[in-house]
Scaffold this motif. Structure first.
Motif, PDB file in Angstrom:
ATOM      1  N   ARG A 238       2.780  13.852   4.656  1.00  0.00           N
ATOM      2  CA  ARG A 238       2.361  15.249   4.525  1.00  0.00           C
ATOM      3  C   ARG A 238       1.039  15.323   3.786  1.00  0.00           C
ATOM      4  O   ARG A 238       0.602  14.368   3.185  1.00  0.00           O
ATOM      5  N   GLY A 239       0.449  16.493   3.818  1.00  0.00           N
ATOM      6  CA  GLY A 239      -0.775  16.721   3.072  1.00  0.00           C
ATOM      7  C   GLY A 239      -2.011  16.281   3.836  1.00  0.00           C
ATOM      8  O   GLY A 239      -1.949  15.945   5.020  1.00  0.00           O
ATOM      9  N   PRO A 240      -3.139  16.275   3.171  1.00  0.00           N
ATOM     10  CA  PRO A 240      -4.394  15.959   3.849  1.00  0.00           C
ATOM     11  C   PRO A 240      -4.487  14.515   4.330  1.00  0.00           C
ATOM     12  O   PRO A 240      -5.272  14.203   5.214  1.00  0.00           O
ATOM     13  N   LYS A 241      -3.677  13.634   3.777  1.00  0.00           N
ATOM     14  CA  LYS A 241      -3.728  12.221   4.168  1.00  0.00           C
ATOM     15  C   LYS A 241      -2.598  11.850   5.124  1.00  0.00           C
ATOM     16  O   LYS A 241      -2.298  10.675   5.293  1.00  0.00           O
ATOM     17  N   ALA A 242      -1.951  12.827   5.755  1.00  0.00           N
ATOM     18  CA  ALA A 242      -0.805  12.572   6.624  1.00  0.00           C
ATOM     19  C   ALA A 242      -1.178  11.604   7.736  1.00  0.00           C
ATOM     20  O   ALA A 242      -2.217  11.728   8.368  1.00  0.00           O
ATOM     21  N   GLY A 243      -0.307  10.616   7.955  1.00  0.00           N
ATOM     22  CA  GLY A 243      -0.513   9.622   8.992  1.00  0.00           C
ATOM     23  C   GLY A 243      -1.413   8.477   8.570  1.00  0.00           C
ATOM     24  O   GLY A 243      -1.602   7.530   9.317  1.00  0.00           O
ATOM     25  N   MET A 244      -1.957   8.542   7.380  1.00  0.00           N
ATOM     26  CA  MET A 244      -2.861   7.502   6.913  1.00  0.00           C
ATOM     27  C   MET A 244      -2.117   6.495   6.052  1.00  0.00           C
ATOM     28  O   MET A 244      -1.152   6.819   5.390  1.00  0.00           O
ATOM     29  N   SER A 245      -2.575   5.272   6.073  1.00  0.00           N
ATOM     30  CA  SER A 245      -2.032   4.221   5.228  1.00  0.00           C
ATOM     31  C   SER A 245      -3.172   3.601   4.456  1.00  0.00           C
ATOM     32  O   SER A 245      -4.298   3.547   4.926  1.00  0.00           O
ATOM     33  N   SER A 246      -2.852   3.146   3.265  1.00  0.00           N
ATOM     34  CA  SER A 246      -3.870   2.439   2.492  1.00  0.00           C
ATOM     35  C   SER A 246      -3.318   1.067   2.139  1.00  0.00           C
ATOM     36  O   SER A 246      -2.151   0.913   1.832  1.00  0.00           O
ATOM     37  N   GLN A 247      -4.155   0.066   2.229  1.00  0.00           N
ATOM     38  CA  GLN A 247      -3.762  -1.291   1.884  1.00  0.00           C
ATOM     39  C   GLN A 247      -3.875  -1.471   0.380  1.00  0.00           C
ATOM     40  O   GLN A 247      -4.684  -0.824  -0.265  1.00  0.00           O
ATOM     41  N   PRO A 248      -3.083  -2.352  -0.208  1.00  0.00           N
ATOM     42  CA  PRO A 248      -3.171  -2.596  -1.638  1.00  0.00           C
ATOM     43  C   PRO A 248      -4.505  -3.238  -1.999  1.00  0.00           C
ATOM     44  O   PRO A 248      -5.181  -3.808  -1.145  1.00  0.00           O
ATOM     45  N   ALA A 249      -4.829  -3.147  -3.267  1.00  0.00           N
ATOM     46  CA  ALA A 249      -6.047  -3.793  -3.733  1.00  0.00           C
ATOM     47  C   ALA A 249      -5.917  -5.294  -3.516  1.00  0.00           C
ATOM     48  O   ALA A 249      -4.911  -5.904  -3.865  1.00  0.00           O
TER      49      ALA A 249
ATOM     50  N   GLY B 156       0.813  -1.218   0.000  1.00  0.00           N
ATOM     51  CA  GLY B 156       0.000   0.000   0.000  1.00  0.00           C
ATOM     52  C   GLY B 156       0.840   1.259   0.000  1.00  0.00           C
ATOM     53  O   GLY B 156       2.004   1.258  -0.387  1.00  0.00           O
ATOM     54  N   ARG B 157       0.226   2.345   0.439  1.00  0.00           N
ATOM     55  CA  ARG B 157       0.891   3.644   0.502  1.00  0.00           C
ATOM     56  C   ARG B 157       0.780   4.208   1.908  1.00  0.00           C
ATOM     57  O   ARG B 157      -0.164   3.918   2.625  1.00  0.00           O
ATOM     58  N   HIS B 158       1.764   5.051   2.266  1.00  0.00           N
ATOM     59  CA  HIS B 158       1.785   5.691   3.570  1.00  0.00           C
ATOM     60  C   HIS B 158       2.072   7.162   3.361  1.00  0.00           C
ATOM     61  O   HIS B 158       2.966   7.519   2.599  1.00  0.00           O
ATOM     62  N   CYS B 159       1.321   8.029   4.032  1.00  0.00           N
ATOM     63  CA  CYS B 159       1.441   9.476   3.832  1.00  0.00           C
ATOM     64  C   CYS B 159       2.065  10.159   5.046  1.00  0.00           C
ATOM     65  O   CYS B 159       1.727   9.855   6.181  1.00  0.00           O
TER      66      CYS B 159
END
Length: 121
Positions: free
Chosen positions: A68-79, A63-66
């Protein structure tokens, strides 16, 4: 009656030493405080840079990890392919699915380090 007069009394060496020690301790404390404030703060280190949106690919967890920006501190799991998902090879082994081949339920790129189509080998 005699007046109080300290014209002839001189401070002792102990008083000079105590004052010097106190001044040195105050100076050391100030320097330590200044270094703490001015030194760069520790951050979570990882190799590579950030994309324009302040995020990066999280190779360890997928996935991705943020940062900076509006998604800071958030992670998304891969599809996820199908209903089966293994966050790591230990989970795939525990489920008895290792090795997981490309196209099979539960296969994900983060499980396949050498990108040969076989994860958790």
């Amino acid at each position: 009656m005699r007046e109080w007069c300290d014209k002839e009394a001189k401070p002792s060496l102990a008083i000079y030493l105590e004052a010097s020690l106190l001044a040195a301790l105050q100076l050391a404390a100030f320097i330590a405080f200044a270094l703490t404030i001015l030194s760069p703060q520790a951050v979570e280190a990882h190799p590579g840079g950030l994309a324009a949106d302040g995020c990066h690919n999280d190779r360890k967890n997928g996935g991705r990890h943020c940062h900076r920006g509006p998604k800071a501190g958030m992670s998304s799991q891969p599809a996820r392919s199908g209903d089966t998902y293994y966050p790591n090879c230990a989970a795939a082994r525990a489920a008895g699915a290792a090795p997981v081949r490309r196209g099979e339920p539960g296969y994900s790129r983060h499980l396949d380090r050498d990108n040969d189509g076989i994860g958790c080998e």
